[in-house]
Design an enzyme around this catalytic site. Structure first.
Site, PDB file in Angstrom:
ATOM      1  N   HIS A  82       0.824  -1.206   0.000  1.00 34.72           N
ATOM      2  CA  HIS A  82       0.000   0.000   0.000  1.00 34.72           C
ATOM      3  C   HIS A  82       0.860   1.258   0.000  1.00 34.72           C
ATOM      4  O   HIS A  82       0.548   2.249  -0.647  1.00 34.72           O
ATOM      5  CB  HIS A  82      -0.904  -0.036   1.233  1.00 34.72           C
ATOM      6  CG  HIS A  82      -2.201   0.666   1.018  1.00 34.72           C
ATOM      7  ND1 HIS A  82      -2.925   1.196   2.028  1.00 34.72           N
ATOM      8  CD2 HIS A  82      -2.893   0.938  -0.109  1.00 34.72           C
ATOM      9  CE1 HIS A  82      -4.004   1.764   1.539  1.00 34.72           C
ATOM     10  NE2 HIS A  82      -4.010   1.611   0.250  1.00 34.72           N
TER      11      HIS A  82
ATOM     12  N   ARG B 267      -9.977   3.470  -2.788  1.00 31.39           N
ATOM     13  CA  ARG B 267      -9.620   2.580  -1.678  1.00 31.39           C
ATOM     14  C   ARG B 267     -10.031   3.276  -0.377  1.00 31.39           C
ATOM     15  O   ARG B 267      -9.382   4.229   0.038  1.00 31.39           O
ATOM     16  CB  ARG B 267      -8.116   2.332  -1.644  1.00 31.39           C
ATOM     17  CG  ARG B 267      -7.568   1.506  -2.791  1.00 31.39           C
ATOM     18  CD  ARG B 267      -6.073   1.273  -2.579  1.00 31.39           C
ATOM     19  NE  ARG B 267      -5.547   0.216  -3.408  1.00 31.39           N
ATOM     20  CZ  ARG B 267      -4.947   0.397  -4.593  1.00 31.39           C
ATOM     21  NH1 ARG B 267      -4.818   1.616  -5.081  1.00 31.39           N
ATOM     22  NH2 ARG B 267      -4.480  -0.628  -5.275  1.00 31.39           N
TER      23      ARG B 267
ATOM     24  N   GLU C 239      -9.744 -11.120  -7.721  1.00 32.55           N
ATOM     25  CA  GLU C 239      -8.325 -11.083  -7.345  1.00 32.55           C
ATOM     26  C   GLU C 239      -7.888 -12.375  -6.661  1.00 32.55           C
ATOM     27  O   GLU C 239      -6.780 -12.491  -6.162  1.00 32.55           O
ATOM     28  CB  GLU C 239      -8.010  -9.847  -6.483  1.00 32.55           C
ATOM     29  CG  GLU C 239      -9.064  -9.464  -5.479  1.00 32.55           C
ATOM     30  CD  GLU C 239      -8.803  -8.113  -4.811  1.00 32.55           C
ATOM     31  OE1 GLU C 239      -7.751  -7.508  -5.018  1.00 32.55           O
ATOM     32  OE2 GLU C 239      -9.681  -7.691  -4.043  1.00 32.55           O
TER      33      GLU C 239
ATOM     34  N   ASN D 162      -2.903  -6.932  -8.335  1.00 30.98           N
ATOM     35  CA  ASN D 162      -1.908  -6.992  -7.248  1.00 30.98           C
ATOM     36  C   ASN D 162      -2.113  -8.254  -6.427  1.00 30.98           C
ATOM     37  O   ASN D 162      -1.174  -8.983  -6.125  1.00 30.98           O
ATOM     38  CB  ASN D 162      -2.024  -5.768  -6.337  1.00 30.98           C
ATOM     39  CG  ASN D 162      -1.959  -4.486  -7.116  1.00 30.98           C
ATOM     40  OD1 ASN D 162      -1.444  -4.465  -8.216  1.00 30.98           O
ATOM     41  ND2 ASN D 162      -2.498  -3.419  -6.562  1.00 30.98           N
ATOM     42  N   ASP D 163      -3.356  -8.489  -6.070  1.00 30.17           N
ATOM     43  CA  ASP D 163      -3.632  -9.703  -5.309  1.00 30.17           C
ATOM     44  C   ASP D 163      -3.718 -10.924  -6.208  1.00 30.17           C
ATOM     45  O   ASP D 163      -3.271 -12.002  -5.831  1.00 30.17           O
ATOM     46  CB  ASP D 163      -4.928  -9.535  -4.505  1.00 30.17           C
ATOM     47  CG  ASP D 163      -4.676  -8.738  -3.236  1.00 30.17           C
ATOM     48  OD1 ASP D 163      -3.708  -9.062  -2.533  1.00 30.17           O
ATOM     49  OD2 ASP D 163      -5.421  -7.787  -2.968  1.00 30.17           O
TER      50      ASP D 163
ATOM     51  N   ARG E 109       2.983 -10.236  -1.522  1.00 28.45           N
ATOM     52  CA  ARG E 109       3.268  -8.993  -2.239  1.00 28.45           C
ATOM     53  C   ARG E 109       4.097  -8.007  -1.432  1.00 28.45           C
ATOM     54  O   ARG E 109       4.623  -7.051  -1.976  1.00 28.45           O
ATOM     55  CB  ARG E 109       1.966  -8.340  -2.736  1.00 28.45           C
ATOM     56  CG  ARG E 109       1.033  -7.900  -1.641  1.00 28.45           C
ATOM     57  CD  ARG E 109      -0.352  -7.595  -2.191  1.00 28.45           C
ATOM     58  NE  ARG E 109      -0.558  -6.182  -2.451  1.00 28.45           N
ATOM     59  CZ  ARG E 109      -1.733  -5.636  -2.725  1.00 28.45           C
ATOM     60  NH1 ARG E 109      -2.817  -6.396  -2.812  1.00 28.45           N
ATOM     61  NH2 ARG E 109      -1.849  -4.362  -2.932  1.00 28.45           N
TER      62      ARG E 109
ATOM     63  N   CYS F  51      -7.992  -2.699 -12.177  1.00 29.18           N
ATOM     64  CA  CYS F  51      -7.575  -1.589 -11.321  1.00 29.18           C
ATOM     65  C   CYS F  51      -6.297  -1.909 -10.543  1.00 29.18           C
ATOM     66  O   CYS F  51      -5.854  -1.117  -9.738  1.00 29.18           O
ATOM     67  CB  CYS F  51      -8.700  -1.209 -10.360  1.00 29.18           C
ATOM     68  SG  CYS F  51      -9.164  -2.538  -9.254  1.00 29.18           S
TER      69      CYS F  51
HETATM   70  C1  PEP Z   1      -5.397  -5.307  -6.346  1.00 29.78           C
HETATM   71  O1  PEP Z   1      -5.275  -6.233  -5.554  1.00 29.78           O
HETATM   72  O2  PEP Z   1      -4.966  -5.333  -7.511  1.00 29.78           O
HETATM   73  C2  PEP Z   1      -6.082  -4.072  -5.933  1.00 29.78           C
HETATM   74  C3  PEP Z   1      -6.357  -3.117  -6.799  1.00 29.78           C
HETATM   75  O3  PEP Z   1      -6.383  -3.920  -4.625  1.00 29.78           O
HETATM   76  P1  PEP Z   1      -5.314  -3.572  -3.488  1.00 29.78           P
HETATM   77  O4  PEP Z   1      -4.016  -3.261  -4.167  1.00 29.78           O
HETATM   78  O5  PEP Z   1      -5.844  -2.414  -2.731  1.00 29.78           O
HETATM   79  O6  PEP Z   1      -5.286  -4.837  -2.702  1.00 29.78           O
HETATM   80 MG    MG Z   2      -6.472  -6.267  -3.786  1.00 34.43          MG
END
Ligand code: PEP
Ligand code: MG
Length: 581
Positions: free
Chosen positions: A195, A302, A439, A462-463, A473, A510
């Site tokens: 984050h 977020r 995700e 990302n997830d 991550r 996203c």
């Molecule tokens: C993701 O996981 O790609 C996402 C956009 O959510 P976050 O990065 O807030 O987990």
């Molecule tokens: Mg995520």
């Protein structure tokens, strides 16, 4: 002699500046037995330290630069309230008397006791509040030991233009640092999709993470070069190297300024495929940036920051007022509000204090799982989202779905709230779109089942990448395995896009992959038409989209789904990126 250090580049741009090293959590606390006649003056010493801590915090709060998000002030208020609580002043005083010990030791005993209570709480949200306990205790002990407050915690003009080197930084630290005008950040831990890193990108602060032992190699005030493009730090650079980087810096500034002409231009490929480019936002203040780059809306808000650094869970009105402010600022452009995705690397403060209870926090009680477990956290947010839908185009998005049942449970709650609002005459948009983030690999594989229940899907790469490739991550040891280009990841993306188009619902992306220019053409080729990226990346992505032939991209993307050989894959991507027009 010139030296170079390598870490993981997380936020582009070049910074040249003097180093400020943040040292934290290195307090040495020993038990000292006191003579009976020394006890009362020790209690007084504790009282003075608490007062000084309070004074410092008030000073910070009163000097918060204008424009700092409200969340930061709320975070400071929480700590002030805690300092006034008996647990942080009367109880340690009692322990000094009981054990005839020094104040530091009494405060430490009290800290251990409080943390143990928090650890035993069933309520996962409250459990994560123990980070606040640690920060307040840390502040009292620093005052007892006559340490100064950390430099970046008080307004300090001298930080302007400096490069901050720390073990770890929380998102809240980063926001403060941005207000101090720091030129760049380097941390020893963390990954590119933590984050904090995401926030660095949206704030446009060049940054490098995972640079092990960085604090050992640099000294306070020395001048270094931070290359946020290649993840390189250069120390003791000679004039020739400095000049080269100054030149690169100027070129980058020119390039970014040149992209401004695209602000009003549509995003459309050379062969006419229209692409929607929306923005990801973390803070209410990001809305300036959304407008500045001409994003067509917010594809991911977020909301975690509303919960982080907050004395209690935000109530319905606080949610509502924040969302209304955003809807108004967006002036008719859609706002996609993601319900709280707390847990794992997004506790209240990121870093070593993250949920240590669970062995695998990323696989634990986070996001929609936590929300469904904690109605007191979830319902006020849902009520506010539903209410604000009466004021503009709002979409609601559920994170980290792994199970259709989770969708049904959320939709049930939404129905219940809507029924109540209808009977009370509270206005809302009954057609507000409700979508889900895909995700989790299981959800990606069965995306058609989710598509049947939802109004839209959004791919959280990302997830999705973390779970598909089994790499944490935020763990810098396995960062090198983080690979959006892995055939397994691309196939899942293709599956999700296919499920969306069969069901006739939109699919956006996203995750950070959407804002990585290396994959723009590939994603267009896979059929993605809705990107949500951090504002700092939006115009560059538009530039690439507008110079892409979707047809060429489709041909190469299709091949890439079936080619396993790494060298061949890289060659194909290179071909697409250099000749994909
Ligand atoms: C993701 O996981 O790609 C996402 C956009 O959510 P976050 O990065 O807030 O987990
Ligand atoms: Mg995520």
């Amino acid at each position: 002699m010139t030296f170079t250090l390598h870490g993981v580049a997380v936020s582009r741009g070049i910074a040249i500046g003097r180093v400020h090293v943040v040292e934290r959590n290195q307090l040495q606390i020993d038990e000292i037995r006191l003579a009976a006649h020394e006890v009362e003056s020790e209690v007084e010493r504790l009282g003075n330290a608490v007062s000084r801590a309070r004074h410092h915090l008030r000073e910070i709060r009163d000097n918060i630069p204008s424009g700092t998000p409200n969340e930061i002030a709320a975070f400071i208020d929480t700590h002030l309230l805690m300092l006034d609580d008996a647990s942080f002043n009367e109880e340690p005083a009692r322990l000094i008397r009981q054990h005839q010990c020094n104040a530091e030791w009494a405060v430490k005993l009290q800290r251990d006791k409080l943390v143990a209570v928090f650890d035993e709480m069933d309520d996962a949200y409250l459990r994560t509040r123990r980070d606040d306990v640690d920060h307040v205790i840390d502040r009292i002990i620093r005052n007892l030991q006559r340490h100064k407050p950390l430099r970046h915690e008080v307004p300090d003009r001298k930080l302007q233009g400096m490069i901050v080197v720390a073990r770890d930084l929380s998102p809240a630290d980063l926001v403060l640092l941005q207000h101090h005008g720091v030129a760049g950040i380097i941390t020893e831990y963390g990954g590119p999709t933590s984050h904090m890193s995401i926030l660095a990108r949206s704030l446009g602060i060049p940054g490098i993470v995972g640079l092990h032992h960085a604090r050992r190699y640099v000294t306070e005030d020395e001048t270094i070069i931070l290359d946020g493009e290649d993840g390189v730090v250069i120390g003791s650079a000679n004039e020739r190297i400095l000049n080269e980087y100054r030149q690169r810096q100027a070129e980058r500034t020119r390039y970014v300024a040149g992209l401004q002409v695209l602000r009003e231009a549509p995003a459309v490929t050379l062969d006419g495929v229209a692409i929607t480019l929306q923005a990801n936002v973390e803070l209410a203040s990001d809305f300036e940036n959304v407008r500045a780059v001409g994003a067509s809306g917010v594809g991911l808000y977020r909301t975690e920051f509303l919960f982080m650094n907050h004395a209690d869970v935000p109530d319905e009105d606080e949610h509502f007022n924040t969302y209304l402010q955003m809807v108004t600022a967006l002036d008719g452009a859609p706002l996609t509000i993601r319900t709280a995705d707390l847990g794992a690397d997004k506790p209240l403060r990121q870093g070593e204090e993250a949920d240590q209870q669970a062995a695998n926090p990323a696989l634990g009680l986070r996001a929609v799982r936590l929300c469904l477990r904690e109605p007191s956290l979830f319902w006020p947010q849902l009520r506010a989202i539903i209410r604000v839908s009466a004021f503009g185009p709002v979409r609601m998005m559920i994170p980290m779905l792994s199970n259709i049942d989770e969708v049904r449970q959320v939709l049930d709650i939404v129905r219940t709230i809507r029924n109540e609002f209808s009977s009370r005459g509270v206005e809302f948009d009954p057609h507000m779109a409700i979508g889900g983030m895909i995700e989790v690999p299981a959800a990606a594989i069965s995306a058609d089942l989710f598509a049947a229940e939802l109004d839209f899907l959004s791919i959280g790469t990302n997830d999705l990448i973390q779970y598909t490739l089994a790499i944490d991550r935020v763990n810098d040891e396995v960062n090198y395995l983080y690979d959006p280009f892995h055939p397994g990841v691309l196939r899942l993306i293709a599956t999700i896009l296919d499920a969306g188009s069969r069901a006739g619902i939109p699919v956006a992306m996203c995750g950070e992959m959407a804002g990585d220019r290396a994959y723009t053409r590939l994603l267009v080729g896979l059929g993605l038409t809705e990107f949500s990226v951090h504002p700092a990346a939006l115009l560059e992505i538009k530039h690439i989209v507008n110079n892409t032939s979707a047809e060429n991209a489709r041909a190469i993307a299709r091949q890439l789904l079936d080619v396993g050989d790494g060298a061949r894959r890289r060659a194909l991507l290179e071909e697409l990126n250099t000749h994909g027009t």
